[in-house]
Design a protein around this motif. Structure first.
Motif, mmCIF file in Angstrom:
data_model
loop_
_atom_site.group_PDB
_atom_site.id
_atom_site.type_symbol
_atom_site.label_atom_id
_atom_site.label_comp_id
_atom_site.label_asym_id
_atom_site.label_seq_id
_atom_site.Cartn_x
_atom_site.Cartn_y
_atom_site.Cartn_z
ATOM 1 N N PHE A 1 24.666 -7.455 -11.977
ATOM 2 C CA PHE A 1 25.584 -8.525 -11.605
ATOM 3 C C PHE A 1 25.268 -9.060 -10.211
ATOM 4 C CE2 PHE A 1 27.821 -7.428 -15.352
ATOM 5 C CZ PHE A 1 28.711 -8.456 -15.624
ATOM 6 N N GLU A 2 24.950 -8.174 -9.297
ATOM 7 C CA GLU A 2 24.589 -8.610 -7.947
ATOM 8 C C GLU A 2 23.316 -9.445 -7.962
ATOM 9 O OE1 GLU A 2 24.330 -5.086 -5.615
ATOM 10 O OE2 GLU A 2 26.477 -4.629 -5.745
ATOM 11 N N GLN A 3 22.322 -8.997 -8.744
ATOM 12 C CA GLN A 3 21.065 -9.743 -8.829
ATOM 13 C C GLN A 3 21.283 -11.113 -9.450
ATOM 14 O OE1 GLN A 3 17.894 -7.627 -10.843
ATOM 15 N NE2 GLN A 3 16.564 -9.426 -10.927
ATOM 16 N N ALA A 4 22.088 -11.165 -10.499
ATOM 17 C CA ALA A 4 22.341 -12.439 -11.177
ATOM 18 C C ALA A 4 23.061 -13.420 -10.259
ATOM 19 C CB ALA A 4 23.161 -12.202 -12.442
ATOM 20 N N CYS A 5 24.057 -12.932 -9.542
ATOM 21 C CA CYS A 5 24.817 -13.811 -8.642
ATOM 22 C C CYS A 5 23.922 -14.320 -7.513
ATOM 23 C CB CYS A 5 26.014 -13.059 -8.077
ATOM 24 S SG CYS A 5 27.121 -14.089 -7.093
ATOM 25 N N GLY A 6 23.069 -13.443 -6.992
ATOM 26 C CA GLY A 6 22.149 -13.864 -5.945
ATOM 27 C C GLY A 6 21.137 -14.875 -6.435
ATOM 28 N N HIS A 7 20.673 -14.697 -7.667
ATOM 29 C CA HIS A 7 19.651 -15.584 -8.227
ATOM 30 C C HIS A 7 20.216 -16.970 -8.529
ATOM 31 C CE1 HIS A 7 15.960 -16.548 -10.483
ATOM 32 N NE2 HIS A 7 16.761 -17.126 -11.373
ATOM 33 N N PHE A 8 21.400 -17.011 -9.164
ATOM 34 C CA PHE A 8 21.955 -18.289 -9.604
ATOM 35 C C PHE A 8 22.949 -18.885 -8.610
ATOM 36 C CE2 PHE A 8 20.852 -16.567 -13.952
ATOM 37 C CZ PHE A 8 19.892 -17.525 -14.240
ATOM 38 N N GLY A 9 23.341 -18.105 -7.605
ATOM 39 C CA GLY A 9 24.279 -18.624 -6.617
ATOM 40 C C GLY A 9 25.694 -18.766 -7.134
ATOM 41 N N ALA A 10 26.017 -18.061 -8.203
ATOM 42 C CA ALA A 10 27.359 -18.111 -8.788
ATOM 43 C C ALA A 10 27.572 -16.840 -9.592
ATOM 44 C CB ALA A 10 27.519 -19.336 -9.691
#
Length: 258
Positions: free
Chosen positions: A76-85
């Protein structure tokens, strides 16, 4: 209270087990609608990376065992960092360490707790991990969507996969209780249940005669496709489903009622 109604093309969607089988169809369905998609995989790295190449700006492959809470939080942290949301929709599709094989399945005499435990770990612990990891981001956005993948074997145990069906039954219970708990946060929790689909990895070895028999007994006179199943998941993720929660939608052409 505001109702969460983010269009799919503005969402970040997690598909667990999203690299192959039904998961790949779910991934493509959300990508086709413009979503940014996190393609979670356990061992299917090549398949996940191949999917990402189909929409490299909007897809991200992340390896994680859904049974590992720390790995899911990192996802979840990686996804939020990658997509900015934050992730706004979670589709719990993963089924680790399980293969559909009617001949090899444990019957009543051979079934033991280890078979049931394997399903509870993969299906129920996996879903609990993803849901808990999603809550902070969903609350930040004012709501979210949780979509659990079920089965029509509750109503029609044509092949008695005792362990698999028990795990999915527990997931249906969790769907309904969590919908009540998370409703005030604007988070809906629903289940989409299919039967034999034509065709996924799980059904690829099914004899043609079995497909024909099911089609003959289904009101639509054909076997449901993975794409049609994915359509129902899109509905639950969309603004059109903003007032629907705690439901189990059976998508099998009308073979099973309720």
């Amino acid at each position: 209270m505001a109702v969460f109604s983010l269009p799919i093309d503005q969402q970040v969607v997690l598909i667990t087990g999203g690299a192959r089988g039904l998961g790949a169809h779910l991934t493509r369905a959300f990508l086709d609608q413009g979503a940014r998609v996190v393609v979670n995989y356990y061992r299917s790295r090549e398949a996940a990376e191949a999917l990402v190449k189909e929409a490299p700006q909007r897809a991200l492959a992340v390896q994680a065992d859904v049974r590992d809470a720390d790995a899911i939080r990192a996802l979840f942290e990686q996804a939020c960092g990658h997509f900015g949301a934050p992730i706004s929709t979670v589709v719990n599709n993963a089924l680790p360490e399980f293969t559909f094989n009617g001949d090899a399945r444990p019957d009543a005499d051979a079934l033991d707790w280890a078979h049931l435990q394997q399903q509870l770990e993969g299906v129920n612990r996996g879903a609990l991990n993803t849901i808990q990891a999603a809550l902070a981001g969903m609350r930040e956005q004012g709501g979210g969507r949780i979509i659990n993948v079920g089965t029509n074997l509750f109503q029609n145990p044509v092949v008695p996969y005792h362990d698999y069906t028990a795990g999915k039954a527990a997931l249906l219970s969790l769907t309904r209780t969590l919908s009540n708990d998370l409703g005030p946060d604007g988070i809906t929790v629903n289940m989409v249940s299919g039967g034999l689909l034509r065709t996924t990895d799980a059904s690829s070895a099914t004899p043609e005669a079995v497909f024909d028999l099911i089609a003959q007994n289904t009101p639509l006179r054909r076997v449901t496709t993975p794409e049609e199943f994915a359509d129902a998941a899109l509905f639950f993720a969309s603004p059109w489903a903003r007032a629907v929660t705690g439901q189990n939608l059976i998508v099998d052409g009308g073979l099973v009622k309720g």
